[in-house]
Design a protein around this motif. Structure first.
Motif, PDB file in Angstrom:
ATOM      1  N   UNK A 112     -14.116   5.755 -17.453  1.00  0.00           N
ATOM      2  CA  UNK A 112     -12.515   5.528 -17.622  1.00  0.00           C
ATOM      3  C   UNK A 112     -11.458   6.526 -17.241  1.00  0.00           C
ATOM      4  N   UNK A 144      -5.908   3.044  -6.381  1.00  0.00           N
ATOM      5  CA  UNK A 144      -6.972   2.524  -5.814  1.00  0.00           C
ATOM      6  C   UNK A 144      -8.500   2.732  -7.055  1.00  0.00           C
ATOM      7  N   UNK A 145      -8.302   3.770  -7.899  1.00  0.00           N
ATOM      8  CA  UNK A 145      -9.076   3.835  -9.003  1.00  0.00           C
ATOM      9  C   UNK A 145      -8.980   2.578  -9.970  1.00  0.00           C
ATOM     10  N   UNK A 189      -0.777  13.520  -8.460  1.00  0.00           N
ATOM     11  CA  UNK A 189      -1.317  12.560  -7.358  1.00  0.00           C
ATOM     12  C   UNK A 189      -0.205  11.828  -7.031  1.00  0.00           C
ATOM     13  N   UNK A 214       0.838  -1.165  -0.133  1.00  0.00           N
ATOM     14  CA  UNK A 214      -0.007   0.026   0.230  1.00  0.00           C
ATOM     15  C   UNK A 214       0.978   1.242  -0.073  1.00  0.00           C
ATOM     16  N   UNK A 215       0.665   2.016  -1.337  1.00  0.00           N
ATOM     17  CA  UNK A 215       1.489   3.221  -1.241  1.00  0.00           C
ATOM     18  C   UNK A 215       0.716   4.511  -0.964  1.00  0.00           C
ATOM     19  N   UNK A 216      -0.400   4.314  -0.894  1.00  0.00           N
ATOM     20  CA  UNK A 216      -1.159   5.396  -0.442  1.00  0.00           C
ATOM     21  C   UNK A 216      -1.647   6.251  -1.841  1.00  0.00           C
ATOM     22  N   UNK A 217      -1.199   5.825  -2.984  1.00  0.00           N
ATOM     23  CA  UNK A 217      -1.563   6.458  -4.350  1.00  0.00           C
ATOM     24  C   UNK A 217      -2.938   6.280  -4.643  1.00  0.00           C
ATOM     25  N   UNK A 218      -3.776   7.122  -4.943  1.00  0.00           N
ATOM     26  CA  UNK A 218      -5.199   7.103  -5.090  1.00  0.00           C
ATOM     27  C   UNK A 218      -5.293   6.514  -6.855  1.00  0.00           C
ATOM     28  N   UNK A 219      -4.296   6.876  -7.459  1.00  0.00           N
ATOM     29  CA  UNK A 219      -4.350   6.225  -8.768  1.00  0.00           C
ATOM     30  C   UNK A 219      -4.705   4.684  -8.906  1.00  0.00           C
ATOM     31  N   UNK A 233     -14.632  -3.574 -11.609  1.00  0.00           N
ATOM     32  CA  UNK A 233     -16.116  -3.424 -12.266  1.00  0.00           C
ATOM     33  C   UNK A 233     -16.114  -4.178 -13.712  1.00  0.00           C
ATOM     34  N   UNK A 244     -10.452  -0.200  -8.867  1.00  0.00           N
ATOM     35  CA  UNK A 244     -11.998  -0.306  -8.906  1.00  0.00           C
ATOM     36  C   UNK A 244     -12.464  -0.474 -10.245  1.00  0.00           C
ATOM     37  N   UNK A 245     -11.711   0.050 -11.139  1.00  0.00           N
ATOM     38  CA  UNK A 245     -12.113  -0.141 -12.495  1.00  0.00           C
ATOM     39  C   UNK A 245     -12.015  -1.716 -13.031  1.00  0.00           C
ATOM     40  N   UNK A 284       0.046  12.418  -3.345  1.00  0.00           N
ATOM     41  CA  UNK A 284      -0.852  11.861  -2.278  1.00  0.00           C
ATOM     42  C   UNK A 284      -0.310  10.532  -1.616  1.00  0.00           C
ATOM     43  N   UNK A 285       0.749  10.354  -1.064  1.00  0.00           N
ATOM     44  CA  UNK A 285       1.087   9.004  -0.563  1.00  0.00           C
ATOM     45  C   UNK A 285       1.096   8.820   0.921  1.00  0.00           C
ATOM     46  N   UNK A 286       0.739   9.931   1.381  1.00  0.00           N
ATOM     47  CA  UNK A 286       0.745   9.842   3.042  1.00  0.00           C
ATOM     48  C   UNK A 286      -0.563   9.067   3.346  1.00  0.00           C
ATOM     49  N   UNK A 287      -0.301   7.951   4.363  1.00  0.00           N
ATOM     50  CA  UNK A 287      -1.653   7.564   4.600  1.00  0.00           C
ATOM     51  C   UNK A 287      -2.119   7.850   5.852  1.00  0.00           C
ATOM     52  N   UNK A 301     -12.333   9.008 -15.304  1.00  0.00           N
ATOM     53  CA  UNK A 301     -12.110   9.295 -13.918  1.00  0.00           C
ATOM     54  C   UNK A 301     -11.069   8.186 -13.390  1.00  0.00           C
ATOM     55  N   UNK A 302     -11.102   7.131 -13.760  1.00  0.00           N
ATOM     56  CA  UNK A 302     -10.425   6.354 -13.120  1.00  0.00           C
ATOM     57  C   UNK A 302      -9.084   5.866 -13.476  1.00  0.00           C
ATOM     58  N   UNK A 303      -8.837   6.323 -14.728  1.00  0.00           N
ATOM     59  CA  UNK A 303      -7.224   6.201 -15.381  1.00  0.00           C
ATOM     60  C   UNK A 303      -6.778   7.668 -15.591  1.00  0.00           C
ATOM     61  N   UNK A 304      -6.171   8.264 -14.773  1.00  0.00           N
ATOM     62  CA  UNK A 304      -5.759   9.400 -15.258  1.00  0.00           C
ATOM     63  C   UNK A 304      -4.144   9.465 -14.576  1.00  0.00           C
TER      64      UNK A 304
END
Lengths: 603, 98
Positions: free
Chosen positions: B17, A584-585, B90, A577-582, A592, A588-589, B93-96, B19-22
């Motif tokens: 797509x 997670x997305x 992004x 777990x690195x905390x990168x939101x990418x 799905x 999710x995809x 954004x790696x701090x948990x 939204x999830x893959x950027x």
């Protein structure tokens, strides 16, 4: 016969008992002790004469002390060949030493206590010698050990003396383990501690008790493995060194082995062991004696060397010769110690031979006795040492034994001559190297009389004893002439070699000692290594095994800490777990899409 | 399904797509969020108008209001991120933890 012997021994007890009375307090106590011992000597000569003329031995069993289940212990004295001859010799030597110490310890405020200790030592030695069962012998054995401790540490303010006394006790203790093992074996296997019973019954395998006795003799008589206490014991006053560590105590170990000679006759392994042990001791201590600089230490090493020779004699199955050597050795060794004591006192407590010299003119009497003592020690024909030492070497040459041990004994004999020459050269000859303001005076009657007595003993005792004792094992009469002359030849070789080397090196520059010199001077590194290394290693090993191994490793580390460590490592490798939101997305995809593809059931 | 609906539905999927893959900017996912809202609005309106479902005529407008609120929220988050890090990458954004 028997009452006389008991009277002689009882007389010795008197001064001790009187010690609480007025007699102890005045300054004539040493005289009382000395005259007591002289009377005891004269009285003990009578039973000795009776024994010599009739050959009759006696056992005195007085008092039934206690019975432990099936073992009966009683107070029994055995007056056989060995003890009857040893007691007068020991008393004579002790008489001379007492007189000598009246001069030597004259300025000591506790001189009465000193004499009391010496007397107690003598009594325990008598107990040891006349003991008929192992228990009484053990009492005497421990007694001489204790008195040795008290006497070596006489000047207890000196740290070296205390460590030397402690060293003596420790080494003796290690030997005592062997003694107790032998006692236990005898108790379990023959249910008796009496010599008569032990010697009569036939045992099949005597290795264990004889090993125990050999260990005891090694400890008490300073054989190779347990030898460092004897040179260190020179920290005590010179009379102590003369009495204990030349004539009486250190022969206790040899005496024990001699007492058990019927058992040792049958066991060839034991004999080989004693032979090799004695040979190693003789050679090693003679090598160490060559480069010592303290006069008492040289004489101490010569004592150990002679002790090794006695053990060699036992090893070639000649207990009577060993006993003869004990008796003759007592005379000249005590005299050597007394001469060195007189030299030390005259030079104002200087013990280093490099600082003595040219005492030939100022101290003629001491010079004479020193020379005669050294000659007797090396086995000059027809002095005392000849009668025992030469016989030993001859018997060893002509007996079917270990040639290596024999060779080593011969080398040690020549080294004996070498270090005796060294003593005489440094102390007596040459120009004086000491302070010039010493008043050298050997005019005291006590000193002169005592040394004179031992001098006459050194010259004549060998002859007198050898021709008056009852017949024992017959020495070898016929041998090739070169074997007969071997002892004499190696001794003369040693003398000449040492004299030449000393004369040649007298005025040379002092060079850095070679490694051989260092080996010899530092006692073969034995005390240095053995005193520190085994104790430190065993202590650290026990500490590590007790605390580290059991507590810390097994109880702490194996289960709790290893589990936690394992979990942590595993979790850091598995989880990403690195905390990168990418990510997670993305997941999710993918979920799905996967669910839509896989659950396409309505089509 | 008719062609129109599939078309708009496809637009919705495209935005999802996106939204999830950027790649790197958070802003692009917010834009795709707007795109999703847009396609949803269009689909809702067309379906209601074609089927004469007048009772639900206010649904698209309510959807628009909510979309606006949520866009505002997204933008405020973006502003917070941009305040902390200076950019909206992004990777930052790696701090948990909060």
């Amino acid at each position: 016969f028997t009452p006389l012997m008991l009277t002689a021994m009882f007389i010795l007890l008197l001064p001790i008992i009187m010690s609480n009375t007025q007699l102890y307090k005045n300054s004539l106590y040493p005289h009382y002790v000395k005259t007591t011992i002289s009377y005891a000597f004269i009285i003990s000569m009578i039973p000795t004469m009776m024994f010599i003329s009739s050959g009759q031995e006696a056992v005195i069993s007085n008092w039934h002390w206690l019975s432990i289940q099936t073992l009966k212990l009683s107070l029994s004295f055995k007056m056989d060949y060995f003890s009857t001859i040893f007691i007068p010799v020991a008393l004579f030597v002790t008489w001379s030493i007492m007189e000598f110490s009246m001069w030597y310890m004259h300025s000591d405020p506790y001189i009465n206590r000193f004499f009391k200790y010496l007397l107690m030592f003598l009594i325990t030695m008598m107990i040891l010698v006349t003991a008929n069962n192992l228990f009484q012998l053990f009492i005497g054995w421990e007694g001489v050990g204790i008195m040795s401790f008290l006497l070596i540490g006489w000047w207890y303010g000196r740290a070296d003396a205390n460590t030397a006394a402690l060293q003596a006790i420790l080494y003796n203790r290690i030997g005592d383990v062997g003694f107790i093992m032998a006692m236990a074996w005898f108790l379990t296997n023959s249910n008796a501690w009496d010599f008569q019973q032990i010697f009569i019954t036939q045992h099949e395998n005597l290795n264990i008790p004889l090993l125990g006795l050999l260990l005891a003799a090694t400890g008490k008589s300073a054989q190779f493995g347990l030898h460092p206490w004897l040179p260190s014991a020179m920290e005590g006053p010179t009379p102590v060194s003369a009495l204990l560590h030349s004539s009486t105590m250190v022969v206790a170990g040899v005496f024990l082995l001699i007492r058990f000679y019927p058992l040792m006759e049958q066991n060839k392994t034991m004999q080989t062991l004693t032979l090799c042990l004695g040979a190693i001791t003789t050679l090693f201590t003679a090598i160490c004696a060559l480069t010592q600089n303290d006069i008492k230490k040289i004489v101490a090493f010569s004592t150990s060397s002679q002790l090794g020779l006695m053990i060699v004699t036992i090893g070639i199955n000649q207990p009577y010769l060993a006993f003869l050597h004990i008796c003759t050795h007592a005379f000249f060794k005590a005299m050597l110690f007394m001469c060195s004591g007189s030299i030390i006192h005259s030079l104002n407590d200087e013990q280093d031979i490099r600082k003595m010299g040219g005492l030939y003119k100022p101290m003629p009497f001491t010079t004479t006795s020193l020379i005669i003592g050294s000659l007797a020690l090396t086995g000059m024909p027809f002095l005392t040492g000849f009668y025992s030492k030469d016989l030993i070497i001859e018997t060893a040459n002509t007996s079917y034994t270990n040639a290596w041990a024999l060779l080593i004994t011969l080398i040690a004999t020549s080294l004996t001559a070498a270090y005796s020459t060294r003593i005489m050269f440094f102390v007596l000859l040459g120009q004086p190297r000491f302070n010039t303001l010493n008043l050298i005076n050997e005019n005291n009657t006590h000193l002169i009389n005592s040394i004179k007595r031992l001098l006459i003993g050194s010259i004549f005792a060998g002859y007198l004893i050898s021709y008056n004792i009852p017949p024992t094992t017959i020495p070898q009469m016929t041998m090739p002439y070169y074997l007969k002359l071997t002892a004499l030849a190696v001794t003369i070789a040693g003398f000449i070699l040492a004299l030449e080397l000393n004369l040649a090196a007298k005025n040379l520059k002092f060079m850095y000692p070679s490694s051989l010199f260092k080996f010899s001077n530092l006692l073969g590194y034995f005390p240095i290594v053995m005193h520190r290394l085994p104790s430190k290693m065993s202590l650290t090993m026990s500490q590590k095994s007790a605390s580290m191994l059991l507590d810390m490793i097994w109880l702490e580390n194996v289960f709790p800490k290893s589990i936690s460590l394992f979990q942590m490592k595993m979790s850091t490798t598995v989880s990403n777990q690195k905390g990168l939101v990418k990510l997670y997305f993305l997941s999710f995809m993918i979920t799905l899409a996967l669910s839509l593809i896989l659950l396409n059931s309505h089509e | 399904m008719s062609m129109v609906y599939i078309n708009i539905f496809l637009a919705f999927i495209m935005s999802l797509m996106g939204l999830l893959m950027y790649r790197s900017h958070l802003m692009s996912s917010l834009l795709c969020l707007e795109g999703m809202m847009l396609s949803l609005f269009i689909m809702m309106t067309v379906a209601i108008l074609n089927n004469h479902l007048t009772l639900a005529s206010m649904a698209p407008i309510i959807l628009l209001v909510f979309a606006a609120c949520e866009a505002a929220l997204g933008l405020s988050l973006l502003v917070m991120v941009s305040n902390t890090y200076g950019t909206d990458y992004v990777q930052n954004l790696n701090l948990l933890q909060c």
